[in-house]
Write a protein that holds these residues in place. Structure first.
Motif, PDB file in Angstrom:
ATOM      1  N   PRO A  49      21.710  21.983 -17.672  1.00 51.23           N
ATOM      2  CA  PRO A  49      22.365  21.399 -16.427  1.00 51.23           C
ATOM      3  C   PRO A  49      22.542  19.817 -16.453  1.00 51.23           C
ATOM      4  O   PRO A  49      23.510  19.446 -15.880  1.00 51.23           O
ATOM      5  CB  PRO A  49      21.246  21.564 -15.128  1.00 51.23           C
ATOM      6  CG  PRO A  49      20.158  22.828 -15.766  1.00 51.23           C
ATOM      7  CD  PRO A  49      20.278  22.469 -17.337  1.00 51.23           C
ATOM      8  N   GLN A  50      22.000  19.352 -17.414  1.00 49.48           N
ATOM      9  CA  GLN A  50      22.092  17.885 -17.499  1.00 49.48           C
ATOM     10  C   GLN A  50      23.497  17.527 -18.374  1.00 49.48           C
ATOM     11  O   GLN A  50      24.013  16.396 -18.486  1.00 49.48           O
ATOM     12  CB  GLN A  50      20.910  17.226 -18.442  1.00 49.48           C
ATOM     13  CG  GLN A  50      19.488  17.099 -17.872  1.00 49.48           C
ATOM     14  CD  GLN A  50      18.361  16.211 -18.657  1.00 49.48           C
ATOM     15  OE1 GLN A  50      18.057  17.000 -19.566  1.00 49.48           O
ATOM     16  NE2 GLN A  50      18.474  15.176 -18.270  1.00 49.48           N
ATOM     17  N   VAL A  51      24.117  18.673 -18.834  1.00 51.18           N
ATOM     18  CA  VAL A  51      25.241  18.608 -19.607  1.00 51.18           C
ATOM     19  C   VAL A  51      26.287  19.493 -18.756  1.00 51.18           C
ATOM     20  O   VAL A  51      27.468  20.168 -19.461  1.00 51.18           O
ATOM     21  CB  VAL A  51      25.387  18.830 -21.122  1.00 51.18           C
ATOM     22  CG1 VAL A  51      24.513  17.554 -21.675  1.00 51.18           C
ATOM     23  CG2 VAL A  51      24.687  20.058 -21.360  1.00 51.18           C
ATOM     24  N   GLY A  87      10.003   9.921 -19.282  1.00 50.93           N
ATOM     25  CA  GLY A  87      11.645   9.263 -19.139  1.00 50.93           C
ATOM     26  C   GLY A  87      12.316  10.551 -18.997  1.00 50.93           C
ATOM     27  O   GLY A  87      11.790  11.753 -19.168  1.00 50.93           O
ATOM     28  N   CYS A  88      13.514  10.292 -18.749  1.00 44.56           N
ATOM     29  CA  CYS A  88      14.603  11.398 -18.702  1.00 44.56           C
ATOM     30  C   CYS A  88      16.146  10.830 -18.689  1.00 44.56           C
ATOM     31  O   CYS A  88      16.236   9.894 -18.164  1.00 44.56           O
ATOM     32  CB  CYS A  88      14.482  12.150 -17.104  1.00 44.56           C
ATOM     33  SG  CYS A  88      15.662  13.643 -16.895  1.00 44.56           S
ATOM     34  N   LEU A  89      16.830  11.701 -19.667  1.00 40.90           N
ATOM     35  CA  LEU A  89      18.060  11.225 -19.885  1.00 40.90           C
ATOM     36  C   LEU A  89      19.209  11.193 -18.542  1.00 40.90           C
ATOM     37  O   LEU A  89      20.090  10.092 -18.365  1.00 40.90           O
ATOM     38  CB  LEU A  89      18.773  11.726 -20.873  1.00 40.90           C
ATOM     39  CG  LEU A  89      18.215  11.759 -22.467  1.00 40.90           C
ATOM     40  CD1 LEU A  89      18.883  12.668 -23.309  1.00 40.90           C
ATOM     41  CD2 LEU A  89      18.282  10.327 -22.743  1.00 40.90           C
ATOM     42  N   SER A  90      18.466  11.655 -17.632  1.00 42.07           N
ATOM     43  CA  SER A  90      19.285  11.540 -16.210  1.00 42.07           C
ATOM     44  C   SER A  90      18.822  10.376 -15.387  1.00 42.07           C
ATOM     45  O   SER A  90      19.458  10.146 -14.273  1.00 42.07           O
ATOM     46  CB  SER A  90      19.107  12.904 -15.420  1.00 42.07           C
ATOM     47  OG  SER A  90      19.760  13.951 -16.189  1.00 42.07           O
ATOM     48  N   GLN A 129       7.816  21.527 -20.797  1.00 38.70           N
ATOM     49  CA  GLN A 129       7.544  21.688 -19.229  1.00 38.70           C
ATOM     50  C   GLN A 129       8.479  20.930 -18.444  1.00 38.70           C
ATOM     51  O   GLN A 129       9.193  21.293 -17.452  1.00 38.70           O
ATOM     52  CB  GLN A 129       6.043  21.299 -18.736  1.00 38.70           C
ATOM     53  CG  GLN A 129       4.860  22.218 -19.453  1.00 38.70           C
ATOM     54  CD  GLN A 129       3.599  21.624 -19.037  1.00 38.70           C
ATOM     55  OE1 GLN A 129       3.178  21.944 -17.871  1.00 38.70           O
ATOM     56  NE2 GLN A 129       2.970  21.077 -19.950  1.00 38.70           N
ATOM     57  N   HIS A 130       8.764  19.677 -18.997  1.00 34.68           N
ATOM     58  CA  HIS A 130       9.901  18.835 -18.315  1.00 34.68           C
ATOM     59  C   HIS A 130      11.175  19.623 -18.458  1.00 34.68           C
ATOM     60  O   HIS A 130      11.930  19.587 -17.232  1.00 34.68           O
ATOM     61  CB  HIS A 130       9.992  17.379 -19.123  1.00 34.68           C
ATOM     62  CG  HIS A 130      10.854  16.425 -18.419  1.00 34.68           C
ATOM     63  ND1 HIS A 130      10.684  15.416 -17.796  1.00 34.68           N
ATOM     64  CD2 HIS A 130      12.184  16.697 -18.537  1.00 34.68           C
ATOM     65  CE1 HIS A 130      11.768  14.621 -17.760  1.00 34.68           C
ATOM     66  NE2 HIS A 130      12.732  15.339 -17.866  1.00 34.68           N
ATOM     67  N   GLU A 131      11.461  20.192 -19.270  1.00 34.89           N
ATOM     68  CA  GLU A 131      12.988  20.654 -19.673  1.00 34.89           C
ATOM     69  C   GLU A 131      12.869  22.018 -18.795  1.00 34.89           C
ATOM     70  O   GLU A 131      13.994  22.373 -18.385  1.00 34.89           O
ATOM     71  CB  GLU A 131      13.054  20.846 -21.039  1.00 34.89           C
ATOM     72  CG  GLU A 131      13.231  19.648 -21.999  1.00 34.89           C
ATOM     73  CD  GLU A 131      13.893  18.242 -21.338  1.00 34.89           C
ATOM     74  OE1 GLU A 131      15.008  18.545 -20.700  1.00 34.89           O
ATOM     75  OE2 GLU A 131      13.456  17.256 -21.829  1.00 34.89           O
ATOM     76  N   ILE A 132      11.816  22.730 -18.862  1.00 37.32           N
ATOM     77  CA  ILE A 132      11.886  24.084 -18.041  1.00 37.32           C
ATOM     78  C   ILE A 132      12.135  23.669 -16.535  1.00 37.32           C
ATOM     79  O   ILE A 132      12.666  24.457 -15.896  1.00 37.32           O
ATOM     80  CB  ILE A 132      10.630  25.047 -18.340  1.00 37.32           C
ATOM     81  CG1 ILE A 132      10.796  25.473 -19.821  1.00 37.32           C
ATOM     82  CG2 ILE A 132      10.728  26.024 -17.496  1.00 37.32           C
ATOM     83  CD1 ILE A 132       9.736  26.096 -20.627  1.00 37.32           C
ATOM     84  N   ASP A 133      11.442  22.648 -16.278  1.00 35.10           N
ATOM     85  CA  ASP A 133      11.560  22.175 -14.653  1.00 35.10           C
ATOM     86  C   ASP A 133      13.125  22.155 -14.222  1.00 35.10           C
ATOM     87  O   ASP A 133      13.376  22.618 -13.554  1.00 35.10           O
ATOM     88  CB  ASP A 133      10.663  21.034 -14.342  1.00 35.10           C
ATOM     89  CG  ASP A 133       9.545  21.076 -13.843  1.00 35.10           C
ATOM     90  OD1 ASP A 133       9.182  22.303 -13.884  1.00 35.10           O
ATOM     91  OD2 ASP A 133       8.787  19.947 -13.955  1.00 35.10           O
ATOM     92  N   HIS A 134      13.889  21.287 -15.295  1.00 37.64           N
ATOM     93  CA  HIS A 134      15.136  21.200 -15.099  1.00 37.64           C
ATOM     94  C   HIS A 134      16.087  22.372 -14.962  1.00 37.64           C
ATOM     95  O   HIS A 134      16.857  22.447 -14.064  1.00 37.64           O
ATOM     96  CB  HIS A 134      15.902  20.529 -16.260  1.00 37.64           C
ATOM     97  CG  HIS A 134      15.733  19.158 -16.390  1.00 37.64           C
ATOM     98  ND1 HIS A 134      16.544  17.999 -15.651  1.00 37.64           N
ATOM     99  CD2 HIS A 134      15.231  18.091 -17.266  1.00 37.64           C
ATOM    100  CE1 HIS A 134      16.161  16.894 -15.740  1.00 37.64           C
ATOM    101  NE2 HIS A 134      15.609  16.897 -16.791  1.00 37.64           N
ATOM    102  N   LEU A 135      15.671  23.523 -15.684  1.00 32.40           N
ATOM    103  CA  LEU A 135      16.114  24.685 -15.475  1.00 32.40           C
ATOM    104  C   LEU A 135      15.794  25.550 -14.129  1.00 32.40           C
ATOM    105  O   LEU A 135      16.735  26.157 -13.544  1.00 32.40           O
ATOM    106  CB  LEU A 135      15.756  25.729 -16.670  1.00 32.40           C
ATOM    107  CG  LEU A 135      15.977  25.248 -18.013  1.00 32.40           C
ATOM    108  CD1 LEU A 135      15.331  26.172 -19.056  1.00 32.40           C
ATOM    109  CD2 LEU A 135      17.556  24.890 -18.055  1.00 32.40           C
TER     110      LEU A 135
END
Ligand code: CO
Length: 151
Positions: A49-51, A87-90, A129-135
């Motif tokens: 989703p970030q891209v 941190g987060c690239l968004s 876990q951070h990335e799966i949260d994004h999903l």
């Protein structure tokens, strides 16, 4: 180069859909594009989703080991948790203290559609876990713990 969406872009709240077509050449192109922009931006994880993709895909690179997770799902979490600044690239330049389980077991598929299992701990467990949260449309600010400043 893929463009990284920044908070508060609405797309970051979108729920993703599972990948079904592993023969689609767009899939490989998306994943390699994600790896490329993640490395260029010096990130250690990135979710579709970030891209601007609504597919259930995330990538990570921790200790120089690349990880590609398609349709990932957390199967179990350790009871032990830890707080660490994320941190987060968004959210460029920002860090948030987040409490998460220190170990997780994840089921996913690789680029060819083969089932994979990942046992992760430490930084990799946190990143995944951070990335799966994004999903699931969940962002680091939703998880950030409020902590009192020491006087
Ligand atoms: Co993020």
């Amino acid at each position: 180069m893929l463009k990284i969406l920044k908070y508060p872009n609405d797309f970051l709240r979108k729920k993703t859909r599972e990948v079904n077509d592993f023969k689609d050449s767009k899939l490989t192109r998306l994943v390699s594009g994600m790896m490329k922009v993640m490395e260029a931006e010096k990130g250690i994880g990135l979710a579709a989703p970030q891209v601007s993709s609504d597919l259930r895909i995330c990538v990570a690179k921790v200790d120089n080991v690349p990880h590609i997770l398609i349709n990932p799902k957390i199967k179990s979490k350790s009871r032990k948790k830890e707080i660490f600044e994320e941190g987060c690239l968004s959210f460029p330049g920002k860090f948030f203290p987040v409490e998460r389980p220190v170990k997780v077991k994840i089921k996913a598929r690789d680029l060819s559609g083969k089932k994979i299992k990942i046992k992760a701990e430490g930084l990799l467990a946190r990143v995944l876990q951070h990335e799966i949260d994004h999903l699931d449309g969940i962002l680091v600010i939703d998880r950030a713990v409020k902590y009192e400043e020491k006087k």
